[in-house]
Design a protein around this motif. Structure first.
Motif, PDB file in Angstrom:
ATOM      1  N   ALA A 399      55.438  46.109  51.040  1.00  0.00           N
ATOM      2  CA  ALA A 399      54.887  44.770  51.032  1.00  0.00           C
ATOM      3  C   ALA A 399      53.716  44.875  50.080  1.00  0.00           C
ATOM      4  N   VAL A 400      52.631  45.704  50.357  1.00  0.00           N
ATOM      5  CA  VAL A 400      51.431  45.795  49.695  1.00  0.00           C
ATOM      6  C   VAL A 400      51.608  46.385  48.319  1.00  0.00           C
ATOM      7  N   ARG A 401      52.867  47.013  47.997  1.00  0.00           N
ATOM      8  CA  ARG A 401      52.800  47.321  46.609  1.00  0.00           C
ATOM      9  C   ARG A 401      53.352  46.174  45.837  1.00  0.00           C
ATOM     10  N   GLU A 402      54.228  45.157  46.313  1.00  0.00           N
ATOM     11  CA  GLU A 402      54.366  44.099  45.890  1.00  0.00           C
ATOM     12  C   GLU A 402      53.358  43.036  45.880  1.00  0.00           C
ATOM     13  N   ILE A 403      52.418  42.835  46.625  1.00  0.00           N
ATOM     14  CA  ILE A 403      51.147  42.069  46.825  1.00  0.00           C
ATOM     15  C   ILE A 403      50.380  42.511  45.806  1.00  0.00           C
ATOM     16  N   ARG A 404      50.477  43.591  45.416  1.00  0.00           N
ATOM     17  CA  ARG A 404      49.465  44.379  44.402  1.00  0.00           C
ATOM     18  C   ARG A 404      49.982  43.869  42.985  1.00  0.00           C
ATOM     19  N   SER A 405      51.384  44.079  43.015  1.00  0.00           N
ATOM     20  CA  SER A 405      51.908  43.695  41.544  1.00  0.00           C
ATOM     21  C   SER A 405      51.915  42.406  41.223  1.00  0.00           C
ATOM     22  N   LEU A 406      52.264  41.243  42.259  1.00  0.00           N
ATOM     23  CA  LEU A 406      51.955  39.931  42.213  1.00  0.00           C
ATOM     24  C   LEU A 406      50.715  39.491  41.815  1.00  0.00           C
ATOM     25  N   SER A 407      49.658  40.174  42.519  1.00  0.00           N
ATOM     26  CA  SER A 407      48.246  39.771  42.183  1.00  0.00           C
ATOM     27  C   SER A 407      47.630  40.036  40.821  1.00  0.00           C
ATOM     28  N   LYS A 408      48.327  41.059  40.380  1.00  0.00           N
ATOM     29  CA  LYS A 408      47.896  41.338  38.941  1.00  0.00           C
ATOM     30  C   LYS A 408      48.468  40.301  37.906  1.00  0.00           C
ATOM     31  N   ARG A 409      49.595  39.713  38.113  1.00  0.00           N
ATOM     32  CA  ARG A 409      50.251  38.685  37.289  1.00  0.00           C
ATOM     33  C   ARG A 409      49.706  37.455  36.678  1.00  0.00           C
ATOM     34  N   SER A 410      49.141  36.713  37.544  1.00  0.00           N
ATOM     35  CA  SER A 410      48.672  35.366  37.276  1.00  0.00           C
ATOM     36  C   SER A 410      47.658  34.718  38.206  1.00  0.00           C
ATOM     37  N   THR A 411      46.985  33.823  37.833  1.00  0.00           N
ATOM     38  CA  THR A 411      45.817  33.130  38.710  1.00  0.00           C
ATOM     39  C   THR A 411      46.663  32.629  40.019  1.00  0.00           C
ATOM     40  N   ASP A 412      47.689  31.939  39.339  1.00  0.00           N
ATOM     41  CA  ASP A 412      48.587  31.227  40.429  1.00  0.00           C
ATOM     42  C   ASP A 412      48.919  31.959  41.639  1.00  0.00           C
ATOM     43  N   ASN A 413      49.234  33.401  41.197  1.00  0.00           N
ATOM     44  CA  ASN A 413      49.540  34.113  42.474  1.00  0.00           C
ATOM     45  C   ASN A 413      48.314  34.620  43.263  1.00  0.00           C
ATOM     46  N   ARG A 414      47.338  34.649  42.711  1.00  0.00           N
ATOM     47  CA  ARG A 414      46.033  35.096  43.309  1.00  0.00           C
ATOM     48  C   ARG A 414      45.898  33.692  44.225  1.00  0.00           C
ATOM     49  N   ILE A 415      46.012  32.601  44.133  1.00  0.00           N
ATOM     50  CA  ILE A 415      45.831  31.500  44.848  1.00  0.00           C
ATOM     51  C   ILE A 415      46.699  31.614  45.866  1.00  0.00           C
ATOM     52  N   LEU A 416      47.877  31.508  45.761  1.00  0.00           N
ATOM     53  CA  LEU A 416      48.972  31.427  46.407  1.00  0.00           C
ATOM     54  C   LEU A 416      48.713  32.793  47.849  1.00  0.00           C
ATOM     55  N   ILE A 417      48.678  33.999  47.074  1.00  0.00           N
ATOM     56  CA  ILE A 417      48.305  34.837  48.305  1.00  0.00           C
ATOM     57  C   ILE A 417      47.152  34.866  49.156  1.00  0.00           C
ATOM     58  N   ALA A 418      46.009  34.228  48.621  1.00  0.00           N
ATOM     59  CA  ALA A 418      44.896  34.036  49.379  1.00  0.00           C
ATOM     60  C   ALA A 418      45.409  32.795  50.300  1.00  0.00           C
ATOM     61  N   GLU A 419      45.860  31.884  50.113  1.00  0.00           N
ATOM     62  CA  GLU A 419      46.263  30.838  50.795  1.00  0.00           C
ATOM     63  C   GLU A 419      47.127  31.153  52.070  1.00  0.00           C
ATOM     64  N   ALA A 420      48.051  32.300  51.535  1.00  0.00           N
ATOM     65  CA  ALA A 420      48.940  32.647  52.907  1.00  0.00           C
ATOM     66  C   ALA A 420      48.253  33.382  53.823  1.00  0.00           C
ATOM     67  N   GLY A 421      46.817  33.711  53.603  1.00  0.00           N
ATOM     68  CA  GLY A 421      46.217  34.577  54.674  1.00  0.00           C
ATOM     69  C   GLY A 421      46.164  36.185  54.345  1.00  0.00           C
ATOM     70  N   ALA A 422      46.462  36.451  53.319  1.00  0.00           N
ATOM     71  CA  ALA A 422      46.758  38.035  53.000  1.00  0.00           C
ATOM     72  C   ALA A 422      45.232  38.646  52.970  1.00  0.00           C
ATOM     73  N   ILE A 423      44.130  38.063  52.626  1.00  0.00           N
ATOM     74  CA  ILE A 423      42.976  38.739  52.363  1.00  0.00           C
ATOM     75  C   ILE A 423      42.480  39.454  53.857  1.00  0.00           C
ATOM     76  N   PRO A 424      42.316  38.961  54.983  1.00  0.00           N
ATOM     77  CA  PRO A 424      41.795  39.705  56.211  1.00  0.00           C
ATOM     78  C   PRO A 424      43.012  40.903  56.400  1.00  0.00           C
ATOM     79  N   VAL A 425      44.228  40.640  56.144  1.00  0.00           N
ATOM     80  CA  VAL A 425      45.165  41.758  56.532  1.00  0.00           C
ATOM     81  C   VAL A 425      45.055  42.900  55.547  1.00  0.00           C
ATOM     82  N   LEU A 426      44.827  42.583  54.098  1.00  0.00           N
ATOM     83  CA  LEU A 426      44.531  43.691  53.252  1.00  0.00           C
ATOM     84  C   LEU A 426      43.201  44.358  53.750  1.00  0.00           C
TER      85      LEU A 426
END
Length: 660
Positions: A399-426
């Protein structure tokens, strides 16, 4: 702290003042942590909270100081904090912080279509900001034994307050002074009349704290001494002017763009306010914590529904109960409430109301105003975020490997990942013993931090201590990306202070000395940016940065000369750094670089030498003995424009000393 005898030079009343200051700052921090500021004055509230929170170290040092009696007049009432002597600098600060707390409680929850009321609150923000800056200006640092680093921190806050006061518009100091001495917001509350309801003031540990104002009673003059009012607010978000620093010391000024953006946002949000005022929002659509329409409703184990970001923040703060029912949470699983989210989306669409997020009904707004369907992405990312907390190591790794890959690709992904509450878990994953998970977690946070709005979420999640731990003990890749993350986060001035105080600088210096080439470059970039803040320069010197930089200047491959000179140019104006630079034997190296280095290196060498030799006869004499006259003369003829100026100034100093 004891307030009785013992021979200290302070009275019990002086201790009471400092305790009151400390409690007020704590209150502001709790208000900020609870969040939930309505849109119209959200920017004003969050900025004011952030600046006040930076004053905690100042109050700590004042409270611990034993030599000054800053007491109230002998005839002052022991219960009326507003009766402290107006000439007392601490009393002025106390008065300013009291007003700041009140404006936060009122403006952060204000909801009115009365344009006059909104304008009055905006003016009160200007008054509070101006008064706080003036109160800090009058603090006698020497009398209170305030350390140099805390003084610099206060000066930074004062500079931010001055800029903020100016951004509210041109107003004379006399007008601000008179307005600041008046009871806060009485006229606003009267104007709002029966439109006022209840103010929901959330804080850590007491989410149901509600202060109510009777709508049939006009506020008295005493309202400025502690009553809170409710106003609840939708609308304009003010855009603060900003600048970003680069390793070459240049800054990109965006004042004009910020003003234009603020105007556009204001016009758009005012229309939105009128829409919101004309309809009644179903109570079930509001988060019990923030009292705002939910954009990502989730269900906790008690069956209650909350906005994801607010309940996650509640849990991350160490709370184990349901905020609404006070029942103990059997687990911390947050289950998306898709049915309610759909109902909210349908209701907003039917009432022509835009949901308060970049993501609307499964679509994300693009820069051109159009929307892109991301409903599939949202669902996939939410699954990934849940898998980050899986019991199996392999699933967490995946999961964290995929989050890393997605967060690298685009600003939209960075917004969506943060909106999903990923930051405290990371952030929690940063302290894992699994090397792969740690590497991917810190790199994911680095990628997410590129999006400006995520920086605050990362800081709010308390990421800095864990990032520093990775920087000290992680694999080389993890350490490299931890350094790069600190650089990204340090672009905000207030974060420079927090990062510098966290112990990050010695760990960065260690990476600068012994890391890989990439690690050294990441460390150098982070150290440069952190050392822009004066208080971090001494920390860097004490961590041994000068020795590391001198080694970089003299290495045969010369791969880090640019970075070393850039950092030295920032440090050279600091007295402790100046002494360390000279003692390390750096002057001959700099003179040599003026003779044989690249044009940019010659320029920086001349600039550093000028900073070291100004008002220092010994250093200037040493420069003369090293034969600096010849390369300096050559530089005045063939160097860059800046190099010519620096070389000319140095030659003039040498001639005055008759060293040529």
């Amino acid at each position: 702290m004891a307030t009785g005898g013992g021979g200290t030079g302070r009275s019990a009343s002086a201790d009471a003042v400092t305790d009151s200051l400390h409690h007020l700052i704590d209150d502001v921090v709790r208000i900020s942590a609870a969040g939930g500021f309505k849109e119209l004055f959200r920017k004003d509230c969050t900025d004011l909270c952030r600046r006040i929170s930076l004053l905690s170290h100042l109050v700590d040092e004042i409270r611990d100081f034993k030599g000054v009696d800053d007491s109230r007049p002998s005839d002052a009432s022991p219960t009326a904090s507003s009766s402290y002597s107006s000439s007392s600098p601490l009393s002025d600060l106390l008065f300013a912080l009291q007003n700041a707390k009140r404006i936060l409680l009122v403006a952060g929850n204000f909801d009115s279509n009365e344009d006059g009321a909104a304008k009055k609150i905006a003016f009160k923000f200007q008054c509070v900001t101006w008064k706080l800056e003036k109160a800090l200006c009058n603090i006698p640092f020497e009398e209170f034994g305030i350390s140099e680093e805390v003084q610099e921190q206060v000066e930074l806050v004062r500079a931010q307050l001055r800029r903020a006061t100016q951004r509210y518009g041109p107003t004379s100091s006399g007008v601000l002074s008179r307005a600041s001495s008046q009871p806060l917001l009485d006229d606003v509350l009267l104007q709002m009349g029966t439109r006022m309801g209840s103010l929901h003031i959330d804080n850590i540990g007491n989410v149901d704290h509600v202060a109510k104002v009777k709508s049939n009673a006009a506020p008295s003059g005493d309202s400025s001494r502690g009553q809170t009012s409710d106003c609840a607010i939708h609308g304009r978000e003010m855009v603060e002017n900003s600048s970003s620093s680069s390793p070459d010391g240049s800054k990109k000024n965006t004042d004009k763009e910020a003003d234009e953006e603020a105007a556009k946002t204001s016009r758009k949000s005012e229309g939105q306010t009128r829409k919101m005022d004309s309809v009644v929002i179903p109570e079930d659509f509001l988060c019990p914590i923030s009292l705002e329409i939910m954009r990502d409703p989730v269900i906790v184990s008690t069956g209650q529904t909350y906005e994801r970001s607010y309940i996650q923040r509640w849990i991350d703060s160490g709370n184990v109960t349901c905020p609404k029912t006070q029942q103990k949470l059997e687990n911390f699983t947050l289950t998306p409430n898709y049915v309610l989210r759909s109902l909210i989306s349908q209701w907003c669409t039917s009432h022509n109301i835009e949901q308060p997020t970049a993501i609307v009904t499964g679509k994300i707004k693009k820069s051109d105003g159009s929307f892109r369907d991301v409903s599939g992405d949202i669902a996939a990312i939410q699954v990934l975020v849940r898998r980050l907390s899986s019991r199996t190591v392999e699933e967490r790794r995946s999961a964290v490997r995929e989050i890393r890959s997605l967060s690298k690709r685009s600003t939209d992904n960075r917004i969506l990942i943060a909106e999903a509450g990923a930051i405290p878990v990371l952030v929690n994953l940063l302290t894992t013993d699994d090397t792969l998970i740690q590497e991917n977690a810190v790199t994911s946070i680095l990628n997410l931090s590129i999006y400006e709005n995520n920086k605050g979420l990362i800081m709010l999640a308390g990421a800095i201590p864990s990032i520093v731990q990775v920087l000290r003990n992680g694999s080389m890749e993890a350490r490299e990306n931890a350094a790069a993350t600190l650089f990204s986060l340090s672009l905000a001035d207030e974060n420079k202070i927090i990062i510098g105080a966290s112990g990050a600088i010695p760990a960065l210096v260690e990476l600068l000395q012994n890391g890989s080439l990439r690690g050294k470059k990441d460390a150098a970039t982070a150290l440069f940016n952190l050392c822009i803040y004066q208080g971090n320069k001494g920390r860097a010197v004490r961590a041994g940065i000068v020795t590391a930089l001198l080694k970089m200047l003299t290495e045969s491959n010369g791969t880090m000369v640019d970075e070393a000179l850039t950092i030295l140019s920032v440090l050279a104006g600091h007295q402790e750094a100046k002494v360390a630079i000279v003692r390390a034997g750096t002057l001959p190296v700099l003179v040599d670089l003026m003779s044989s280095g690249l044009p940019r290196n010659k320029e920086n060498s001349a600039a550093i030498l000028l900073a070291l030799c100004k008002r220092d006869m010994d250093n200037l004499a040493c420069l003369g003995r090293l034969g600096a006259g010849a390369p300096l003369t050559e530089l005045t003829k063939s160097g860059t424009e800046r190099a010519q100026r620096k070389a000319t100034s140095l030659l003039e100093l040498l001639r005055k000393m008759q060293l040529l």
